[in-house]
Scaffold this motif. Sequence first.
Motif, PDB file in Angstrom:
ATOM      1  N   LYS A  33       0.830  -1.200   0.000  1.00 13.52           N
ATOM      2  CA  LYS A  33       0.000   0.000   0.000  1.00 13.52           C
ATOM      3  C   LYS A  33       0.864   1.250   0.000  1.00 13.52           C
ATOM      4  CE  LYS A  33      -0.735  -0.251   4.981  1.00 13.52           C
ATOM      5  NZ  LYS A  33      -1.698  -0.139   6.053  1.00 13.52           N
ATOM      6  N   THR A  34       0.211   2.356  -0.285  1.00 13.86           N
ATOM      7  CA  THR A  34       0.934   3.620  -0.189  1.00 13.86           C
ATOM      8  C   THR A  34       0.491   4.298   1.104  1.00 13.86           C
ATOM      9  OG1 THR A  34      -0.807   4.651  -1.470  1.00 13.86           O
ATOM     10  CG2 THR A  34       1.163   3.946  -2.656  1.00 13.86           C
ATOM     11  N   TYR A  35       1.342   5.179   1.603  1.00 20.25           N
ATOM     12  CA  TYR A  35       1.076   5.796   2.901  1.00 20.25           C
ATOM     13  C   TYR A  35       0.794   7.284   2.741  1.00 20.25           C
ATOM     14  CZ  TYR A  35       2.827   1.505   4.817  1.00 20.25           C
ATOM     15  OH  TYR A  35       2.982   0.187   5.139  1.00 20.25           O
ATOM     16  N   ILE A  36      -0.160   7.744   3.526  1.00 16.15           N
ATOM     17  CA  ILE A  36      -0.348   9.179   3.608  1.00 16.15           C
ATOM     18  C   ILE A  36       0.255   9.637   4.926  1.00 16.15           C
ATOM     19  CG2 ILE A  36      -2.377   9.381   2.138  1.00 16.15           C
ATOM     20  CD1 ILE A  36      -3.959   9.371   4.925  1.00 16.15           C
ATOM     21  N   ASP A  37       0.655  10.894   4.980  1.00 15.80           N
ATOM     22  CA  ASP A  37       1.280  11.393   6.197  1.00 15.80           C
ATOM     23  C   ASP A  37       0.264  11.435   7.331  1.00 15.80           C
ATOM     24  OD1 ASP A  37       3.473  11.627   4.671  1.00 15.80           O
ATOM     25  OD2 ASP A  37       3.277  13.781   4.355  1.00 15.80           O
ATOM     26  N   VAL A  38       0.734  11.124   8.510  1.00 12.36           N
ATOM     27  CA  VAL A  38      -0.161  11.108   9.668  1.00 12.36           C
ATOM     28  C   VAL A  38       0.384  12.022  10.755  1.00 12.36           C
ATOM     29  CG1 VAL A  38      -1.052   8.803   9.182  1.00 12.36           C
ATOM     30  CG2 VAL A  38       0.920   9.062  10.668  1.00 12.36           C
ATOM     31  N   HIS A  39      -0.495  12.442  11.614  1.00 11.33           N
ATOM     32  CA  HIS A  39      -0.170  13.351  12.711  1.00 11.33           C
ATOM     33  C   HIS A  39      -0.319  12.615  14.041  1.00 11.33           C
ATOM     34  CE1 HIS A  39      -1.491  17.209  10.318  1.00 11.33           C
ATOM     35  NE2 HIS A  39      -0.714  16.412   9.620  1.00 11.33           N
ATOM     36  N   TRP A  40       0.675  12.779  14.930  1.00  3.76           N
ATOM     37  CA  TRP A  40       0.555  12.266  16.302  1.00  3.76           C
ATOM     38  C   TRP A  40       1.040  13.336  17.267  1.00  3.76           C
ATOM     39  CZ3 TRP A  40      -2.375   8.255  16.307  1.00  3.76           C
ATOM     40  CH2 TRP A  40      -2.279   7.291  15.313  1.00  3.76           C
ATOM     41  N   PRO A  41       0.391  13.446  18.422  1.00  5.34           N
ATOM     42  CA  PRO A  41       0.912  14.381  19.437  1.00  5.34           C
ATOM     43  C   PRO A  41       2.365  14.035  19.782  1.00  5.34           C
ATOM     44  CG  PRO A  41      -1.219  13.462  20.107  1.00  5.34           C
ATOM     45  CD  PRO A  41      -0.776  12.696  18.886  1.00  5.34           C
ATOM     46  N   ALA A  42       3.177  15.044  19.996  1.00  4.70           N
ATOM     47  CA  ALA A  42       4.599  14.815  20.294  1.00  4.70           C
ATOM     48  C   ALA A  42       4.801  14.188  21.670  1.00  4.70           C
ATOM     49  CB  ALA A  42       5.362  16.135  20.199  1.00  4.70           C
ATOM     50  N   VAL A  43       3.814  14.324  22.525  1.00  7.04           N
ATOM     51  CA  VAL A  43       3.862  13.714  23.848  1.00  7.04           C
ATOM     52  C   VAL A  43       2.579  12.906  24.027  1.00  7.04           C
ATOM     53  CG1 VAL A  43       4.001  14.102  26.339  1.00  7.04           C
ATOM     54  CG2 VAL A  43       5.181  15.654  24.755  1.00  7.04           C
ATOM     55  N   THR A  44       2.730  11.651  24.439  1.00  5.79           N
ATOM     56  CA  THR A  44       1.551  10.829  24.681  1.00  5.79           C
ATOM     57  C   THR A  44       1.626  10.287  26.111  1.00  5.79           C
ATOM     58  OG1 THR A  44       0.218   9.017  23.791  1.00  5.79           O
ATOM     59  CG2 THR A  44       2.601   8.717  23.751  1.00  5.79           C
ATOM     60  N   ARG A  45       0.580   9.603  26.515  1.00  3.23           N
ATOM     61  CA  ARG A  45       0.570   9.021  27.855  1.00  3.23           C
ATOM     62  C   ARG A  45       0.406   7.513  27.772  1.00  3.23           C
ATOM     63  NH1 ARG A  45      -0.040  12.115  32.441  1.00  3.23           N
ATOM     64  NH2 ARG A  45      -0.376  14.328  32.026  1.00  3.23           N
ATOM     65  N   HIS A  46       1.066   6.805  28.665  1.00  2.00           N
ATOM     66  CA  HIS A  46       0.889   5.360  28.709  1.00  2.00           C
ATOM     67  C   HIS A  46      -0.539   5.033  29.145  1.00  2.00           C
ATOM     68  CE1 HIS A  46       1.297   1.170  29.815  1.00  2.00           C
ATOM     69  NE2 HIS A  46       2.377   1.160  29.059  1.00  2.00           N
ATOM     70  N   PRO A  47      -1.216   4.160  28.399  1.00  2.00           N
ATOM     71  CA  PRO A  47      -2.634   3.918  28.698  1.00  2.00           C
ATOM     72  C   PRO A  47      -2.889   3.305  30.073  1.00  2.00           C
ATOM     73  CG  PRO A  47      -1.828   2.385  27.024  1.00  2.00           C
ATOM     74  CD  PRO A  47      -0.764   3.416  27.225  1.00  2.00           C
ATOM     75  N   VAL A  48      -1.933   2.596  30.622  1.00  2.54           N
ATOM     76  CA  VAL A  48      -2.138   1.961  31.930  1.00  2.54           C
ATOM     77  C   VAL A  48      -1.559   2.813  33.055  1.00  2.54           C
ATOM     78  CG1 VAL A  48      -1.687  -0.083  33.356  1.00  2.54           C
ATOM     79  CG2 VAL A  48      -2.137  -0.341  30.886  1.00  2.54           C
ATOM     80  N   THR A  49      -0.298   3.222  32.914  1.00  2.70           N
ATOM     81  CA  THR A  49       0.355   3.924  34.024  1.00  2.70           C
ATOM     82  C   THR A  49       0.120   5.428  33.999  1.00  2.70           C
ATOM     83  OG1 THR A  49       2.402   4.318  32.798  1.00  2.70           O
ATOM     84  CG2 THR A  49       2.225   2.215  33.979  1.00  2.70           C
ATOM     85  N   GLY A  50      -0.299   5.964  32.838  1.00 10.96           N
ATOM     86  CA  GLY A  50      -0.491   7.405  32.728  1.00 10.96           C
ATOM     87  C   GLY A  50       0.800   8.189  32.574  1.00 10.96           C
ATOM     88  N   ARG A  51       1.939   7.502  32.543  1.00 14.51           N
ATOM     89  CA  ARG A  51       3.229   8.222  32.421  1.00 14.51           C
ATOM     90  C   ARG A  51       3.348   8.884  31.065  1.00 14.51           C
ATOM     91  NH1 ARG A  51       8.760   5.505  34.517  1.00 14.51           N
ATOM     92  NH2 ARG A  51       9.585   7.474  33.729  1.00 14.51           N
ATOM     93  N   GLN A  52       3.935  10.058  31.064  1.00 17.20           N
ATOM     94  CA  GLN A  52       4.126  10.768  29.803  1.00 17.20           C
ATOM     95  C   GLN A  52       5.292  10.171  29.026  1.00 17.20           C
ATOM     96  OE1 GLN A  52       3.955  14.424  32.012  1.00 17.20           O
ATOM     97  NE2 GLN A  52       2.716  15.316  30.377  1.00 17.20           N
ATOM     98  N   ILE A  53       5.144  10.210  27.704  1.00 16.10           N
ATOM     99  CA  ILE A  53       6.090   9.556  26.797  1.00 16.10           C
ATOM    100  C   ILE A  53       6.432  10.536  25.676  1.00 16.10           C
ATOM    101  CG2 ILE A  53       6.287   7.716  25.067  1.00 16.10           C
ATOM    102  CD1 ILE A  53       4.195   6.147  26.840  1.00 16.10           C
ATOM    103  N   LEU A  54       7.709  10.688  25.411  1.00 16.62           N
ATOM    104  CA  LEU A  54       8.147  11.471  24.246  1.00 16.62           C
ATOM    105  C   LEU A  54       7.907  10.625  23.000  1.00 16.62           C
ATOM    106  CD1 LEU A  54       9.650  13.843  22.915  1.00 16.62           C
ATOM    107  CD2 LEU A  54      11.801  12.662  23.494  1.00 16.62           C
TER     108      LEU A  54
END
Length: 280
Positions: free
Chosen positions: A182-203
């Motif tokens: 397949k071909t890919y289109i560009d996607v956007h993600w927040p630069a900082v996310t949180r772990h779904p279980v622990t809530g810790r922030q992730i770069l």
Amino acid sequence: MTTTPHLRPLGETLGTEALGIDLSKPLDEATSAWVVRAFAENPVLVFRDQDLGAPELAAFGRRFGTPRMHSLIKYRHADHPEVSWLTNVEDDGKVDWYGVKRATDWHTDSTYEDDLPLLAILHAKEVPSEKGGTMFADMRAAYDALPEPRRQQLEGLTALHGRSIGPAGEKLYGDDRGVTDKTYIDVHWPAVTRHPVTGRQILFVNPMHTYGFVGMSRDEAWPLIQELAEHATQDRFVYYHRWRVGDVLMWDERATMHRGAGDYRPEERRIMLRTIVYPN
Ligand SMILES: [Fe+2]
């Protein structure tokens, strides 16, 4: 004899052995819940001395979500396409000397896709006689250690991702990115996310697929991506996994970056089974 499952740290920041678990048999509910909890806190989790086929590996992956077919068709396992081969051995038995160089720059898998994997699992079948490790960077610890102004800036940023078109992707691949279905289109993600279980922030920026930020020029964005990659891959955030045959290693695809160490003798065989698991 049964052993109660327990954990043993392997590295300073990442890398944890989960002992007393046999993955060749279906896990009971209590053990399964124990592994899920252990993995939430320990994003690189290693089970030693396992001997799994593709169906068992896929079944283990299904404990966490849905294993998905690899985007590169040539690597798919013939009978179990949700499991792929990570191998430097060609169909004719010759060793591909380029294998040692594959995936040797820091990245997070598939951030150019419009949904993100939860985790990936590798199972070592043949390993080089020395070295040939995989390196992991702790993107939770890396985030925590950033200066406060940088953290605040990143909290407000949305990153642009495309397949191997970040600074490290350009350097490693140029225009040669392999054949996919397949071909890919560009996607956007927040630069900082949180772990779904622990809530810790992730770069959540990686130099392979992240190529910019919304509202920021390339001249500003590339140095920032490179700075963040250098920061996150300092020795204090990195674990080098020395493979043994039988290792089953699972890593959190959001909380870590990884790369092949690229340091074994290129003529030596290195064969692993792999599955990449998505949320249900
Ligand atoms: Fe990877």
